[in-house]
Design a protein around this motif. Structure first.
Motif, PDB file in Angstrom:
ATOM      1  N   ILE B  29      27.212  12.011  11.344  1.00 38.39           N
ATOM      2  CA  ILE B  29      26.812  13.335  10.887  1.00 38.39           C
ATOM      3  C   ILE B  29      25.682  13.174   9.892  1.00 38.39           C
ATOM      4  CG2 ILE B  29      27.542  15.315   9.492  1.00 38.39           C
ATOM      5  CD1 ILE B  29      30.208  15.198  10.916  1.00 38.39           C
ATOM      6  N   GLY B  30      24.663  13.999  10.042  1.00 34.51           N
ATOM      7  CA  GLY B  30      23.550  13.927   9.111  1.00 34.51           C
ATOM      8  C   GLY B  30      22.769  15.214   9.111  1.00 34.51           C
ATOM      9  N   THR B  47      21.834  10.465   6.986  1.00 35.85           N
ATOM     10  CA  THR B  47      23.296  10.457   7.072  1.00 35.85           C
ATOM     11  C   THR B  47      23.905  10.912   5.747  1.00 35.85           C
ATOM     12  OG1 THR B  47      23.395   8.200   6.330  1.00 35.85           O
ATOM     13  CG2 THR B  47      23.289   8.545   8.701  1.00 35.85           C
ATOM     14  N   THR B  48      25.219  11.056   5.739  1.00 36.81           N
ATOM     15  CA  THR B  48      25.897  11.545   4.536  1.00 36.81           C
ATOM     16  C   THR B  48      25.789  10.531   3.398  1.00 36.81           C
ATOM     17  OG1 THR B  48      27.958  10.700   5.443  1.00 36.81           O
ATOM     18  CG2 THR B  48      27.529  13.045   5.729  1.00 36.81           C
ATOM     19  N   ASP B  49      25.510   9.249   3.710  1.00 35.48           N
ATOM     20  CA  ASP B  49      25.254   8.295   2.639  1.00 35.48           C
ATOM     21  C   ASP B  49      23.748   8.075   2.477  1.00 35.48           C
ATOM     22  OD1 ASP B  49      25.182   7.069   5.081  1.00 35.48           O
ATOM     23  OD2 ASP B  49      26.058   5.179   4.399  1.00 35.48           O
ATOM     24  N   ASN B  50      22.974   9.056   2.966  1.00 32.58           N
ATOM     25  CA  ASN B  50      21.538   9.124   2.721  1.00 32.58           C
ATOM     26  C   ASN B  50      20.761   7.937   3.296  1.00 32.58           C
ATOM     27  OD1 ASN B  50      19.527  10.753   1.894  1.00 32.58           O
ATOM     28  ND2 ASN B  50      19.520  10.014  -0.235  1.00 32.58           N
ATOM     29  N   GLU B  68      19.282  21.299   9.046  1.00 25.87           N
ATOM     30  CA  GLU B  68      20.659  21.625   9.417  1.00 25.87           C
ATOM     31  C   GLU B  68      21.478  20.366   9.576  1.00 25.87           C
ATOM     32  OE1 GLU B  68      18.873  23.507  12.703  1.00 25.87           O
ATOM     33  OE2 GLU B  68      20.191  25.259  12.509  1.00 25.87           O
ATOM     34  N   TYR B  69      22.773  20.505   9.401  1.00 29.30           N
ATOM     35  CA  TYR B  69      23.665  19.377   9.656  1.00 29.30           C
ATOM     36  C   TYR B  69      23.989  19.321  11.138  1.00 29.30           C
ATOM     37  CZ  TYR B  69      24.458  17.778   4.952  1.00 29.30           C
ATOM     38  OH  TYR B  69      24.284  17.207   3.729  1.00 29.30           O
ATOM     39  N   ILE B  70      23.895  18.139  11.697  1.00 29.78           N
ATOM     40  CA  ILE B  70      24.286  17.985  13.093  1.00 29.78           C
ATOM     41  C   ILE B  70      25.175  16.756  13.243  1.00 29.78           C
ATOM     42  CG2 ILE B  70      22.197  19.087  14.033  1.00 29.78           C
ATOM     43  CD1 ILE B  70      21.234  16.256  14.804  1.00 29.78           C
ATOM     44  N   GLU B  71      26.007  16.803  14.255  1.00 30.75           N
ATOM     45  CA  GLU B  71      26.775  15.621  14.600  1.00 30.75           C
ATOM     46  C   GLU B  71      26.138  15.032  15.855  1.00 30.75           C
ATOM     47  OE1 GLU B  71      30.927  16.149  15.465  1.00 30.75           O
ATOM     48  OE2 GLU B  71      31.194  14.029  15.954  1.00 30.75           O
ATOM     49  N   VAL B  72      25.880  13.737  15.811  1.00 31.36           N
ATOM     50  CA  VAL B  72      25.273  13.063  16.952  1.00 31.36           C
ATOM     51  C   VAL B  72      26.285  12.072  17.506  1.00 31.36           C
ATOM     52  CG1 VAL B  72      23.419  11.541  17.703  1.00 31.36           C
ATOM     53  CG2 VAL B  72      22.976  13.295  15.972  1.00 31.36           C
ATOM     54  N   SER B 102      32.568  14.295   0.963  1.00 29.03           N
ATOM     55  CA  SER B 102      33.889  14.063   1.530  1.00 29.03           C
ATOM     56  C   SER B 102      33.787  13.352   2.873  1.00 29.03           C
ATOM     57  CB  SER B 102      34.640  15.388   1.709  1.00 29.03           C
ATOM     58  OG  SER B 102      34.974  15.908   0.461  1.00 29.03           O
ATOM     59  N   HIS B 103      32.774  13.723   3.652  1.00 27.47           N
ATOM     60  CA  HIS B 103      32.645  13.084   4.946  1.00 27.47           C
ATOM     61  C   HIS B 103      32.325  11.609   4.787  1.00 27.47           C
ATOM     62  CE1 HIS B 103      30.680  11.815   8.704  1.00 27.47           C
ATOM     63  NE2 HIS B 103      31.636  12.574   9.244  1.00 27.47           N
TER      64      HIS B 103
END
Lengths: 588, 122
Positions: B29-30, B47-50, B68-72, B102-103
């Motif tokens: 997710i990013g 990504t969520t950890d940049n 926007e956030y997307i899940e790949v 959190s993710h």
């Protein structure tokens, strides 16, 4: 080789001179029967030259005859019997140097005449030797500061006993109570007390009626005073928590004088401050020292106590400290009235009591609490500096929060844990919060007709004549309001639980006011029931109070929902992450 | 931990964990880092950890994406130390707000705590 006796020491002692740690021989000891649990002995002691029989030993379980002792602590006490004054030498602390089996020398009985002849030989020549009057104690009214500079001996608080009355202590006032009044069958009056301390210990000192008036303003906290001629009596541990078996009462003959040169020998009051964040873990009723910046202050509230029917005044003060936690401190009476919260003063309370209200922790002053505003101590300056630089702006956790969503004060539990942990057995109930789903809201008996007065929610009695009677208000009304008391089953993965919900929280779950629900049920019970059914399977965070109650000799766990909140998923996932991190040891 | 989608299993990972999932099916997710217009076959996400990743799509974007956030979901490719994902599918959350912290924590937990419920033995 036995130690050398302090020859002539007894004569000097009986003449009120101070002899440091004299060495004497015990010729005879006899146990005295007394009511006190401590043993006491009457002694015949000798210094080689003189012997006296008016000696008493306490606090020690006996000594053998002919032992040689060092008197480490002693007092000369006057007992006035019918005609003459007897001086009694009271030995409080001593050390046995060696034991002997015979008398040393041939001591002569030390009589009043002997003492008188010696004092007269030193003082002005006295012609009348027969009617010699024992030397009066120095005129204490003169000036203790002055007389003390003439090397008057200062006693230690821990050495004070009711058995001797000739002492002066130099003590710091560590605490002063409010002026209190009492009224009972035996009369009425007022009193106040101060707690005194020196390097040896502490003692409470109480003044009554006129004397209370006389000394109330004179005695000030943190100042050092000389005290003399107070009456001592066993302490009443019910009201007095100080570490002393005795307490003192100020009498008419009491002399109190401020020590003009506080040389710092009398220790300062020591505080053991508890960070506000740690109060969460403390038991209710604990007394703590706390220092914090007054962040907010409420208005004064006046109310009548339900139990004592007395008028009470209180004021809530929100304190915050470097632990970034705030707590409500409740002040009472004149402290509440005079409190000025302008400019965020630093508030120090010694002996504040920890309380619990609605799931949050609170602090409150009690009789023995001492409050100071902006005290000139290091901690005060530190906390003020912190507050001005950063504390003013930073977010703080509120420990006293009753309904909010802070997760720290009531524990997170799953429903099965509530059962497993046996919650609800404490006297005031146990609080917990849980994320759960509404499985069923019972619509039967969920509404009732309540007193229309805004603050009274008592169920009314339908008089069947268009009037409704409230027993609490003792009035009849032509109308009523609907209120909710819903029994509801909530569940999570671990189990389910019946809980009770009152109007305020039930309205949040149902999304309708109690009145709307009541009217809907009245008009069309199907439509009313539908309102309840709509709530099923909604998820909320429930804050609950669990308490075991006894119905017909049967123990039942009753759980009342005190707060319902929509789930803040971000916050909740943070909470879960924290739990996982704690359980697994993997840092998040 | 894995998720099932169209019969395949994807491991939920963050950017830092990708190198150990090379050649494997992953779900990342990013946030879409650079404006990507409809029709593009490639986009960059943080990504969520940049960590910046390149996502190569198997079909052109059907709408503009930015911020926007997307899940790949796709395969982590070996090139550039596993910072390329050959996407099989993606889902836009149509949302610029996402609990990334959190993710990211979840990614750490799921890949370091054994799955007590798994039928397979690790």
């Amino acid at each position: 080789m036995p130690p050398q006796l302090s020859t002539g020491a007894l004569l000097r002692i009986m003449k009120d001179e101070k002899v440091p740690e004299p060495i004497v021989q015990i010729l005879q000891s006899k146990k005295i029967n007394c009511n006190s649990d401590k043993e006491r002995y009457r002694l015949l002691i000798s210094d080689g030259k003189y012997q006296i029989s008016h000696a008493m030993l306490t606090g020690v379980s006996g000594v053998e005859n002919f032992s040689i002792i060092k008197m480490k602590q002693y007092h000369l006490s006057e007992l006035s019997s019918s005609q003459k004054i007897n001086k009694i030498l009271l030995i409080i602390g001593m050390e046995v140097l060696c034991s002997m089996d015979e008398k040393i020398g041939n001591p002569e009985q030390l009589t009043d005449q002997v003492i008188a002849s010696h004092s007269s030989s030193e003082a002005k020549p006295v012609t009348n030797t027969v009617q010699s009057v024992p030397e009066q104690p120095r005129d204490l009214n003169q000036s203790l500061n002055q007389s003390l500079s003439e090397s008057r001996v200062i006693s230690q608080i821990s050495a004070l006993t009711p058995y001797h009355n000739k002492w002066v202590i130099k003590a710091r006032v560590s605490n002063k109570s409010q002026m209190r009044t009492w009224s009972n069958s035996r009369g009425e009056g007022k009193l106040f007390s101060v707690d005194l301390m020196d390097e040896s210990g502490e003692i409470r000192c109480t003044a009554f009626r006129d004397l209370a008036d006389k000394y109330f303003n004179y005695l000030q906290v943190d100042k050092v005073y000389y005290f003399s001629k107070c009456q001592l009596k066993p302490a009443n541990k019910q009201f007095n928590t100080l570490k002393n078996d005795y307490e003192m009462t100020i009498g008419n003959e009491t002399v109190i004088e401020e020590c003009l040169n506080d040389d710092g020998l009398v220790p300062q009051v020591k505080y053991s401050f508890v960070p506000i964040s740690s109060v969460a873990e403390l038991a209710v009723g604990a007394l703590i020292d706390v220092i914090g910046v007054c962040k907010e202050v409420s208005d004064i509230q006046n109310f009548t106590s339900r139990t004592t029917n007395r008028e009470m005044t209180k004021r809530d003060v929100i304190l915050v400290d470097q632990s970034k936690t705030s707590i409500t401190l409740t002040l009472w009476g004149s402290q509440a009235e005079s409190f000025d919260g302008v400019n965020n003063p630093v508030v120090l309370v010694r002996g504040a009591k920890v309380g619990e209200f609605g799931g949050g922790k609170t602090l409150s002053t009690v009789m023995s609490s001492q409050m100071k505003i902006n005290p000139d101590i290091q901690e005060c300056h530190k906390i003020k500096g912190w507050f001005d630089l950063e504390g003013k702006e930073s977010d703080v956790k509120n420990l006293s929060e009753r309904t909010g969503s802070g997760s720290f004060q009531s524990q997170w539990l799953y429903l099965k844990e509530v059962q497993d942990k046996g919650l609800g057995n404490s006297e005031r109930g146990d609080y917990f919060q849980t994320l759960a789903t509404v499985l069923l809201m019972r619509s039967e008996n969920a509404i009732y007709k309540a007193c229309p007065t805004p603050d009274c929610n008592k169920k009314v009695v339908d008089l069947e004549n268009g009037m409704y009677r409230c027993e609490k208000c003792n009035r009849e009304y032509p109308n009523f309001k609907y209120r909710l008391l819903v029994s509801m089953n909530i569940g999570d993965f671990s189990g389910n639980q019946w809980v009770s919900v009152f109007s305020g929280e039930a309205e949040k779950i149902l999304g309708k006011t109690s009145q709307e629900v009541g009217l809907a049920m009245e008009d069309n019970s199907e439509a009313g029931t539908a309102i309840f059914q709509n709530a099923n399977f909604k998820q909320f965070i429930f804050k609950c109070r669990a308490k075991v109650e006894t119905y017909n000799d049967e123990q039942r766990l009753k759980i009342v929902v005190v707060n319902v909140e929509n789930v803040d998923y971000e916050k909740h996932s943070g909470q879960l992450c924290k739990e996982i991190a704690e359980l697994t040891g993997i840092s998040a | 931990m894995t998720i099932m989608s169209s019969g395949k299993q994807y491991s939920i990972v963050n950017g830092a964990q990708l190198p150990s999932f090379m050649g494997k099916n992953v779900s990342v997710i990013g946030v879409v880092a650079k404006y990507a217009s409809a029709g593009s076959l490639s986009l960059t996400i943080n990504t969520t950890d940049n960590i910046a990743l390149t996502v190569n799509l198997n079909k052109p974007l059907d709408k503009d994406l930015n911020g926007e956030y997307i899940e790949v979901r796709g395969v982590c490719e070996n090139a550039r130390e596993g910072k390329i994902i050959k996407a099989e599918e993606y889902f836009s959350f149509n949302n610029t707000s996402f609990d990334a912290k959190s993710h990211n924590t979840l990614c750490k937990f799921v890949n370091s705590i054994p799955n007590g419920y798994s039928a397979k033995k690790n």
